[in-house]
Design a protein around this motif. Sequence first.
Motif, PDB file in Angstrom:
ATOM      1  N   VAL A 274       0.849  -1.188   0.000  1.00 48.99           N
ATOM      2  CA  VAL A 274       0.000   0.000   0.000  1.00 48.99           C
ATOM      3  C   VAL A 274       0.886   1.240   0.000  1.00 48.99           C
ATOM      4  N   GLU A 275       0.691   2.095  -1.023  1.00 47.24           N
ATOM      5  CA  GLU A 275       1.484   3.316  -1.141  1.00 47.24           C
ATOM      6  C   GLU A 275       0.776   4.494  -0.479  1.00 47.24           C
ATOM      7  N   SER A 276       1.571   5.476  -0.079  1.00 43.11           N
ATOM      8  CA  SER A 276       1.039   6.734   0.432  1.00 43.11           C
ATOM      9  C   SER A 276       2.067   7.825   0.186  1.00 43.11           C
ATOM     10  N   GLY A 277       1.610   9.069   0.265  1.00 46.44           N
ATOM     11  CA  GLY A 277       2.534  10.186   0.197  1.00 46.44           C
ATOM     12  C   GLY A 277       2.518  10.985  -1.091  1.00 46.44           C
ATOM     13  N   GLY A 278       1.723  10.565  -2.065  1.00 42.94           N
ATOM     14  CA  GLY A 278       1.664  11.327  -3.299  1.00 42.94           C
ATOM     15  C   GLY A 278       0.936  12.645  -3.112  1.00 42.94           C
ATOM     16  N   GLY A 279       0.925  13.453  -4.171  1.00 44.73           N
ATOM     17  CA  GLY A 279       0.213  14.724  -4.099  1.00 44.73           C
ATOM     18  C   GLY A 279       0.674  15.678  -5.172  1.00 44.73           C
ATOM     19  N   LEU A 280       0.281  16.927  -5.000  1.00 42.38           N
ATOM     20  CA  LEU A 280       0.632  17.998  -5.927  1.00 42.38           C
ATOM     21  C   LEU A 280       1.768  18.826  -5.326  1.00 42.38           C
TER      22      LEU A 280
ATOM     23  N   TYR B  47       3.829  -8.495  -7.473  1.00 39.94           N
ATOM     24  CA  TYR B  47       3.056  -7.843  -6.421  1.00 39.94           C
ATOM     25  C   TYR B  47       3.059  -6.332  -6.634  1.00 39.94           C
ATOM     26  N   TRP B  48       1.857  -5.761  -6.737  1.00 38.63           N
ATOM     27  CA  TRP B  48       1.709  -4.334  -7.011  1.00 38.63           C
ATOM     28  C   TRP B  48       0.779  -3.693  -5.991  1.00 38.63           C
ATOM     29  N   GLY B  49       1.118  -2.465  -5.583  1.00 38.50           N
ATOM     30  CA  GLY B  49       0.189  -1.672  -4.818  1.00 38.50           C
ATOM     31  C   GLY B  49      -0.814  -1.015  -5.748  1.00 38.50           C
ATOM     32  N   GLN B  50      -1.692  -0.218  -5.184  1.00 39.07           N
ATOM     33  CA  GLN B  50      -2.747   0.424  -5.991  1.00 39.07           C
ATOM     34  C   GLN B  50      -2.257   1.683  -6.691  1.00 39.07           C
ATOM     35  N   GLY B  51      -1.102   2.191  -6.287  1.00 42.47           N
ATOM     36  CA  GLY B  51      -0.524   3.370  -6.915  1.00 42.47           C
ATOM     37  C   GLY B  51      -0.881   4.654  -6.182  1.00 42.47           C
ATOM     38  N   THR B  52       0.002   5.632  -6.289  1.00 40.66           N
ATOM     39  CA  THR B  52      -0.257   6.954  -5.722  1.00 40.66           C
ATOM     40  C   THR B  52       0.147   8.004  -6.753  1.00 40.66           C
ATOM     41  N   GLN B  53      -0.708   9.011  -6.926  1.00 47.88           N
ATOM     42  CA  GLN B  53      -0.491  10.027  -7.953  1.00 47.88           C
ATOM     43  C   GLN B  53       0.483  11.087  -7.462  1.00 47.88           C
ATOM     44  N   VAL B  54       1.452  11.391  -8.293  1.00 44.41           N
ATOM     45  CA  VAL B  54       2.377  12.503  -8.058  1.00 44.41           C
ATOM     46  C   VAL B  54       2.228  13.477  -9.221  1.00 44.41           C
TER      47      VAL B  54
ATOM     48  N   SER C  10       9.671  18.791  -2.987  1.00 48.39           N
ATOM     49  CA  SER C  10       9.989  17.438  -2.541  1.00 48.39           C
ATOM     50  C   SER C  10       8.730  16.704  -2.097  1.00 48.39           C
ATOM     51  N   LEU C  11       8.785  15.399  -2.231  1.00 46.97           N
ATOM     52  CA  LEU C  11       7.758  14.510  -1.695  1.00 46.97           C
ATOM     53  C   LEU C  11       8.440  13.251  -1.197  1.00 46.97           C
ATOM     54  N   ARG C  12       7.791  12.611  -0.243  1.00 47.48           N
ATOM     55  CA  ARG C  12       8.288  11.333   0.253  1.00 47.48           C
ATOM     56  C   ARG C  12       7.173  10.311   0.132  1.00 47.48           C
ATOM     57  N   LEU C  13       7.425   9.286  -0.669  1.00 49.32           N
ATOM     58  CA  LEU C  13       6.471   8.197  -0.826  1.00 49.32           C
ATOM     59  C   LEU C  13       6.815   7.065   0.131  1.00 49.32           C
TER      60      LEU C  13
END
Length: 125
Positions: free
Chosen positions: A5-11, A114-121, A17-20
């Motif tokens: 499970v991914e987290s941390g994406g955004g605009l 194995y893949w997570g659902q993805g997070t948009q950056v 900087s961003l941290r996933l």
Amino acid sequence: QLQLVESGGGLVQPGGSLRLSCAASGGTLDEHTIGWIRRAPRKEHEGISCISASGNNAYYADSVKGRFSISRDNARNTVSLQMNSLKPEDTGVYYCVGDLSSAQAMCSMAVGPYWGQGTQVTVSS
């Protein structure tokens, strides 16, 4: 079966900087190479950064070398991707992926079982 499970994406604005983060469950994280695979608009999947099961080997795509840093904490079942100096071309969906191959092989082929659902950056001003 490994679940991710991914987290941390955004605009974020260019230069920011961003941290996933990728949280794993249902399996033994320290047996798997973990990578971040990006799907950018109108482009094929690209292996951005991958780290070996032990954490001793890391691979980076040329497009992110010097800007991104991957790390893992097997005790906490997490893998992180620190992204600095972001550019508009870094925009895309970032997937956390698990595999048993080497870090370089996994990123080169941008595949894994194995893949997570993805997070948009999104990097945009």
